[in-house]
Design a protein around this motif. Structure first.
Motif, PDB file in Angstrom:
ATOM      1  N   GLN A 149       0.840  -1.214   0.000  1.00  0.00           N
ATOM      2  CA  GLN A 149       0.000   0.000   0.000  1.00  0.00           C
ATOM      3  C   GLN A 149       0.872   1.260   0.000  1.00  0.00           C
ATOM      4  O   GLN A 149       0.603   2.223  -0.719  1.00  0.00           O
ATOM      5  CB  GLN A 149      -0.918   0.012   1.229  1.00  0.00           C
ATOM      6  CG  GLN A 149      -1.999  -1.062   1.161  1.00  0.00           C
ATOM      7  CD  GLN A 149      -2.731  -1.228   2.491  1.00  0.00           C
ATOM      8  OE1 GLN A 149      -2.407  -0.569   3.490  1.00  0.00           O
ATOM      9  NE2 GLN A 149      -3.714  -2.103   2.518  1.00  0.00           N
ATOM     10  N   LEU A 150       1.935   1.219   0.812  1.00  0.00           N
ATOM     11  CA  LEU A 150       2.825   2.396   0.874  1.00  0.00           C
ATOM     12  C   LEU A 150       3.561   2.582  -0.448  1.00  0.00           C
ATOM     13  O   LEU A 150       3.706   3.711  -0.944  1.00  0.00           O
ATOM     14  CB  LEU A 150       3.828   2.243   2.026  1.00  0.00           C
ATOM     15  CG  LEU A 150       3.248   2.373   3.437  1.00  0.00           C
ATOM     16  CD1 LEU A 150       4.282   1.999   4.492  1.00  0.00           C
ATOM     17  CD2 LEU A 150       2.737   3.805   3.674  1.00  0.00           C
ATOM     18  N   ALA A 151       4.039   1.469  -1.022  1.00  0.00           N
ATOM     19  CA  ALA A 151       4.759   1.555  -2.306  1.00  0.00           C
ATOM     20  C   ALA A 151       3.845   2.149  -3.379  1.00  0.00           C
ATOM     21  O   ALA A 151       4.247   3.040  -4.133  1.00  0.00           O
ATOM     22  CB  ALA A 151       5.260   0.172  -2.723  1.00  0.00           C
ATOM     23  N   ASN A 152       2.601   1.665  -3.427  1.00  0.00           N
ATOM     24  CA  ASN A 152       1.664   2.179  -4.439  1.00  0.00           C
ATOM     25  C   ASN A 152       1.358   3.653  -4.221  1.00  0.00           C
ATOM     26  O   ASN A 152       1.184   4.417  -5.164  1.00  0.00           O
ATOM     27  CB  ASN A 152       0.364   1.370  -4.439  1.00  0.00           C
ATOM     28  CG  ASN A 152       0.578  -0.010  -5.030  1.00  0.00           C
ATOM     29  OD1 ASN A 152       1.424  -0.179  -5.914  1.00  0.00           O
ATOM     30  ND2 ASN A 152      -0.144  -1.001  -4.526  1.00  0.00           N
ATOM     31  N   ALA A 153       1.309   4.059  -2.947  1.00  0.00           N
ATOM     32  CA  ALA A 153       0.963   5.452  -2.654  1.00  0.00           C
ATOM     33  C   ALA A 153       2.138   6.405  -2.902  1.00  0.00           C
ATOM     34  O   ALA A 153       1.935   7.532  -3.347  1.00  0.00           O
ATOM     35  CB  ALA A 153       0.497   5.571  -1.206  1.00  0.00           C
ATOM     36  N   PHE A 154       3.355   5.970  -2.612  1.00  0.00           N
ATOM     37  CA  PHE A 154       4.465   6.945  -2.562  1.00  0.00           C
ATOM     38  C   PHE A 154       5.597   6.722  -3.572  1.00  0.00           C
ATOM     39  O   PHE A 154       6.470   7.570  -3.686  1.00  0.00           O
ATOM     40  CB  PHE A 154       5.060   6.985  -1.151  1.00  0.00           C
ATOM     41  CG  PHE A 154       4.080   7.481  -0.115  1.00  0.00           C
ATOM     42  CD1 PHE A 154       3.602   8.787  -0.166  1.00  0.00           C
ATOM     43  CD2 PHE A 154       3.627   6.646   0.890  1.00  0.00           C
ATOM     44  CE1 PHE A 154       2.700   9.255   0.778  1.00  0.00           C
ATOM     45  CE2 PHE A 154       2.720   7.097   1.840  1.00  0.00           C
ATOM     46  CZ  PHE A 154       2.254   8.409   1.785  1.00  0.00           C
ATOM     47  N   TRP A 155       5.655   5.585  -4.257  1.00  0.00           N
ATOM     48  CA  TRP A 155       6.747   5.373  -5.226  1.00  0.00           C
ATOM     49  C   TRP A 155       6.318   5.745  -6.618  1.00  0.00           C
ATOM     50  O   TRP A 155       5.198   5.417  -7.000  1.00  0.00           O
ATOM     51  CB  TRP A 155       7.189   3.912  -5.198  1.00  0.00           C
ATOM     52  CG  TRP A 155       8.124   3.588  -4.071  1.00  0.00           C
ATOM     53  CD1 TRP A 155       8.718   4.455  -3.196  1.00  0.00           C
ATOM     54  CD2 TRP A 155       8.572   2.275  -3.699  1.00  0.00           C
ATOM     55  NE1 TRP A 155       9.495   3.754  -2.300  1.00  0.00           N
ATOM     56  CE2 TRP A 155       9.429   2.421  -2.587  1.00  0.00           C
ATOM     57  CE3 TRP A 155       8.332   0.982  -4.187  1.00  0.00           C
ATOM     58  CZ2 TRP A 155      10.049   1.332  -1.968  1.00  0.00           C
ATOM     59  CZ3 TRP A 155       8.934  -0.090  -3.585  1.00  0.00           C
ATOM     60  CH2 TRP A 155       9.797   0.084  -2.485  1.00  0.00           C
ATOM     61  N   PRO A 156       7.168   6.379  -7.439  1.00  0.00           N
ATOM     62  CA  PRO A 156       8.473   6.902  -7.056  1.00  0.00           C
ATOM     63  C   PRO A 156       8.311   8.002  -6.016  1.00  0.00           C
ATOM     64  O   PRO A 156       7.417   8.842  -6.149  1.00  0.00           O
ATOM     65  CB  PRO A 156       9.030   7.487  -8.349  1.00  0.00           C
ATOM     66  CG  PRO A 156       8.138   7.021  -9.440  1.00  0.00           C
ATOM     67  CD  PRO A 156       6.839   6.657  -8.825  1.00  0.00           C
ATOM     68  N   GLY A 157       9.201   8.007  -5.018  1.00  0.00           N
ATOM     69  CA  GLY A 157       9.104   9.050  -4.006  1.00  0.00           C
ATOM     70  C   GLY A 157       9.974   8.789  -2.798  1.00  0.00           C
ATOM     71  O   GLY A 157      10.753   7.838  -2.749  1.00  0.00           O
ATOM     72  N   SER A 158       9.761   9.663  -1.790  1.00  0.00           N
ATOM     73  CA  SER A 158      10.718   9.769  -0.688  1.00  0.00           C
ATOM     74  C   SER A 158      10.420   8.817   0.468  1.00  0.00           C
ATOM     75  O   SER A 158      10.426   9.209   1.628  1.00  0.00           O
ATOM     76  CB  SER A 158      10.739  11.208  -0.184  1.00  0.00           C
ATOM     77  OG  SER A 158      10.897  12.091  -1.273  1.00  0.00           O
ATOM     78  N   LEU A 159      10.117   7.578   0.112  1.00  0.00           N
ATOM     79  CA  LEU A 159       9.839   6.533   1.098  1.00  0.00           C
ATOM     80  C   LEU A 159      10.840   5.400   0.908  1.00  0.00           C
ATOM     81  O   LEU A 159      11.013   4.915  -0.206  1.00  0.00           O
ATOM     82  CB  LEU A 159       8.436   5.975   0.860  1.00  0.00           C
ATOM     83  CG  LEU A 159       8.123   4.693   1.622  1.00  0.00           C
ATOM     84  CD1 LEU A 159       7.802   5.008   3.086  1.00  0.00           C
ATOM     85  CD2 LEU A 159       6.957   3.940   0.980  1.00  0.00           C
ATOM     86  N   THR A 160      11.505   4.990   1.996  1.00  0.00           N
ATOM     87  CA  THR A 160      12.350   3.791   1.958  1.00  0.00           C
ATOM     88  C   THR A 160      11.655   2.697   2.749  1.00  0.00           C
ATOM     89  O   THR A 160      11.247   2.920   3.892  1.00  0.00           O
ATOM     90  CB  THR A 160      13.739   4.081   2.560  1.00  0.00           C
ATOM     91  OG1 THR A 160      14.407   5.025   1.717  1.00  0.00           O
ATOM     92  CG2 THR A 160      14.576   2.809   2.651  1.00  0.00           C
ATOM     93  N   LEU A 161      11.507   1.525   2.115  1.00  0.00           N
ATOM     94  CA  LEU A 161      10.912   0.376   2.813  1.00  0.00           C
ATOM     95  C   LEU A 161      12.030  -0.577   3.219  1.00  0.00           C
ATOM     96  O   LEU A 161      12.868  -0.938   2.389  1.00  0.00           O
ATOM     97  CB  LEU A 161       9.931  -0.346   1.894  1.00  0.00           C
ATOM     98  CG  LEU A 161       8.612   0.371   1.618  1.00  0.00           C
ATOM     99  CD1 LEU A 161       7.819  -0.370   0.530  1.00  0.00           C
ATOM    100  CD2 LEU A 161       7.772   0.495   2.896  1.00  0.00           C
ATOM    101  N   VAL A 162      12.057  -0.969   4.489  1.00  0.00           N
ATOM    102  CA  VAL A 162      13.015  -1.977   4.954  1.00  0.00           C
ATOM    103  C   VAL A 162      12.275  -3.315   4.991  1.00  0.00           C
ATOM    104  O   VAL A 162      11.327  -3.481   5.760  1.00  0.00           O
ATOM    105  CB  VAL A 162      13.580  -1.603   6.340  1.00  0.00           C
ATOM    106  CG1 VAL A 162      14.419  -2.742   6.901  1.00  0.00           C
ATOM    107  CG2 VAL A 162      14.419  -0.324   6.251  1.00  0.00           C
ATOM    108  N   LEU A 163      12.702  -4.246   4.121  1.00  0.00           N
ATOM    109  CA  LEU A 163      12.009  -5.531   3.964  1.00  0.00           C
ATOM    110  C   LEU A 163      13.001  -6.687   4.091  1.00  0.00           C
ATOM    111  O   LEU A 163      14.215  -6.473   3.973  1.00  0.00           O
ATOM    112  CB  LEU A 163      11.349  -5.580   2.575  1.00  0.00           C
ATOM    113  CG  LEU A 163      10.343  -4.464   2.268  1.00  0.00           C
ATOM    114  CD1 LEU A 163       9.876  -4.546   0.821  1.00  0.00           C
ATOM    115  CD2 LEU A 163       9.147  -4.514   3.219  1.00  0.00           C
TER     116      LEU A 163
END
Ligand code: TXA
Ligand code: MG
Length: 321
Positions: A82-96
Motif C-alpha cells: 500500500q505504501l509503495a503504491n501510494a508513494f513510489w516513485p518518491g521519498s519513502l524507503t521500505l526496509v524488507l
C-alpha cells in the motif's frame, strides 16, 4: 591551476563509471546520494571509504520500478504494498526481508534491505539504463550536513570521486522517510520527507522508533548527525536566547521571521510564508550557508511539531547535539 569541476550532466559518462566498479554522486528528490553497483564489492567499499561510514551501517538500494523492487525482497507485506503504491516513485524507503541474491556488503550483514524508487527524472533515467540497482547513502562525509546541490557534494568530495551527476537543487530537501516491519507491524525508523500523517493516512497508526536509544534496528540514526562544524543550538525562542550572548558572531536559522530584536551577523529564513514544505526544501542549504560563514555559533529556531515540522526538528536536534 584551478582543478576541473567534477560536476557534469553527462549520463553516459555516469553509466561508464558505475559499470567500471566506481562511484558517482547522483541527484534524487531528497538529497544527493553517493551511488555504486550493489553487486560490486569494490564500488561499495569505496562508498564506505569515501564517506568514512562505519561498516555496521547498511545502505539503501535504489531501483526505477516496483517490479525491480519486488525482486530485492523475499516478502512484501500488504501494508508495504500500500505504501509503495501510494508513494513510489518518491521519498519513502521500505526496509524488507532481503532476497538471497542481495550481497551482505549492502546490508551490513542484516537480513533486511532498505529499498527506494527515487522521484527524480535524472536518477530514474540513469537507473533505467543500468543493468544493476544502485546503493546510495547521502553524499556527505558521515555526520555532516547532507547535500541538496551538486556544489555541496563537490565541496565535500572534489578530491575523492570522479563525478557528480548534475540534477539541480533537490526539491524535497531532506532524506526519505524509512518504514520497516516488526512482527508484521509497520515501524517508522526515520522521520523524513514524507510526513507521518501522510503515511498514517495510507496504513493507519504506525509505531515510531526514531531515536537511536530504542532503535538498534536503524543503526544510522546516531544521535549526533547532520551536523554543521559550527557549534549549533536549537531553541524555542531565538530572541530570548541571543539577548544574553555577547561578543560572538551569531548566525540564526529562523522558520519565518527575518526581524530579530538583537542584531546578528547573518540570518537564514526557511520560509517567509511559514510553509513547511518550502522550509524542508531549504533546510540543508541554509545550514551549509551558515556553516560557511566562520560564525562562532548558529542559533536555530524549533519549528511547529506538526507534519514536516517534526522531521525538521529531528534533524535540528541531531545538528545541535
Ligand atoms: O533520501 C534518502 O534516503 C537518501 C537518498 C540518497 O536516497 N539516502 C540516505 O541514505 O539517506 P543514508 O545511508 O544516508 O541513510 C540511510 C539510513 C541509515 O540510517 C541506515 O542505517 C538506514 O537507512 N538503513 C539502511 N538499510 C537499513 C536496514 N536494512 N535496516 C534498518 N535501517 C537501514
Ligand atoms: Mg545520511
Amino acid at each position: 591551476m584551478q582543478k576541473k569541476s567534477i560536476v557534469s550532466n553527462n549520463i553516459k559518462k555516469a553509466i561508464a563509471i558505475l559499470s567500471n566498479n566506481d562511484v558517482v554522486a547522483i541527484p534524487t528528490e531528497t538529497v544527493y546520494g553517493l551511488a555504486g553497483n550493489i553487486f560490486s564489492q569494490e564500488a561499495i567499499l569505496k562508498i564506505y571509504k569515501v564517506k568514512q561510514r562505519p561498516s555496521f551501517n547498511p545502505l539503501i538500494v535504489h531501483v526505477d520500478s516496483i517490479q525491480k523492487a519486488t525482486e530485492l525482497a523475499s516478502s512484501f507485506p500488504e501494508k508495504a504494498k500500500q505504501l509503495a503504491n501510494a508513494f513510489w516513485p518518491g521519498s519513502l524507503t521500505l526496509v524488507l526481508n532481503k532476497s538471497d541474491h542481495i550481497p551482505n556488503w549492502i546490508t551490513a550483514d542484516k537480513e533486511t534491505v532498505g529499498i527506494r524508487i527515487p522521484n527524480h527524472p535524472v536518477a530514474l533515467a540513469l537507473l533505467k539504463e543500468l543493468p544493476f540497482p544502485l546503493a546510495a547513502p547521502s553524499a556527505n562525509p558521515s555526520n555532516r550536513i547532507s547535500p541538496t546541490k551538486s556544489s555541496h557534494v563537490a565541496s565535500y568530495f572534489q578530491d575523492s570521486i570522479e563525478m557528480v551527476l548534475e540534477g539541480g537543487e533537490c526539491k524535497n530537501g531532506i532524506e526519505s522517510t524509512i518504514v520497516g516491519f516488526e512482527n508484521n507491524e509497520p515501524v517508522l525508523y526515520r522521520l523524513g520527507s514524507i510526513a507521518i500523517e501522510d503515511i498514517e493516512r495510507v496504513i493507519g497508526k504506525i509505531q515510531i522508533k526514531n531515536k537511536k536509544e530504542i532503535t538498534p534496528n536503524a543503526p544510522g540514526m546516531l544521535s549526533k548527525h547532520y551536523s554543521p562544524l559550527t557549534k549549533t543550538y536549537l531553541v524555542d525562542n531565538v530572541n530570548e536566547f541571543i539577548k544574553n550572548i555577547n561578543g560572538k558572531k551569531i548566525g540564526v536559522l529562523s522558520f519565518n521571521n527575518s526581524k530579530l530584536s538583537v542584531e546578528v551577523d547573518h540570518i537564514e529564513v526557511l520560509s517567509k510564508t511559514g510553509d513547511l514544505s518550502e522550509a524542508t526544501a531549504k533546510l540543508y542549504s541554509a545550514l551549509h550557508k551558515l556553516d560557511s560563514l566562520n560564525l562562532d555559533i548558529i542559533v536555530s529556531e524549533r519549528l511547529p511539531e506538526t507534519g514536516l515540522g517534526k522531521s525538521i526538528n529531528d534533524r535540528l536536534e541531531r545538528a545541535a547535539k
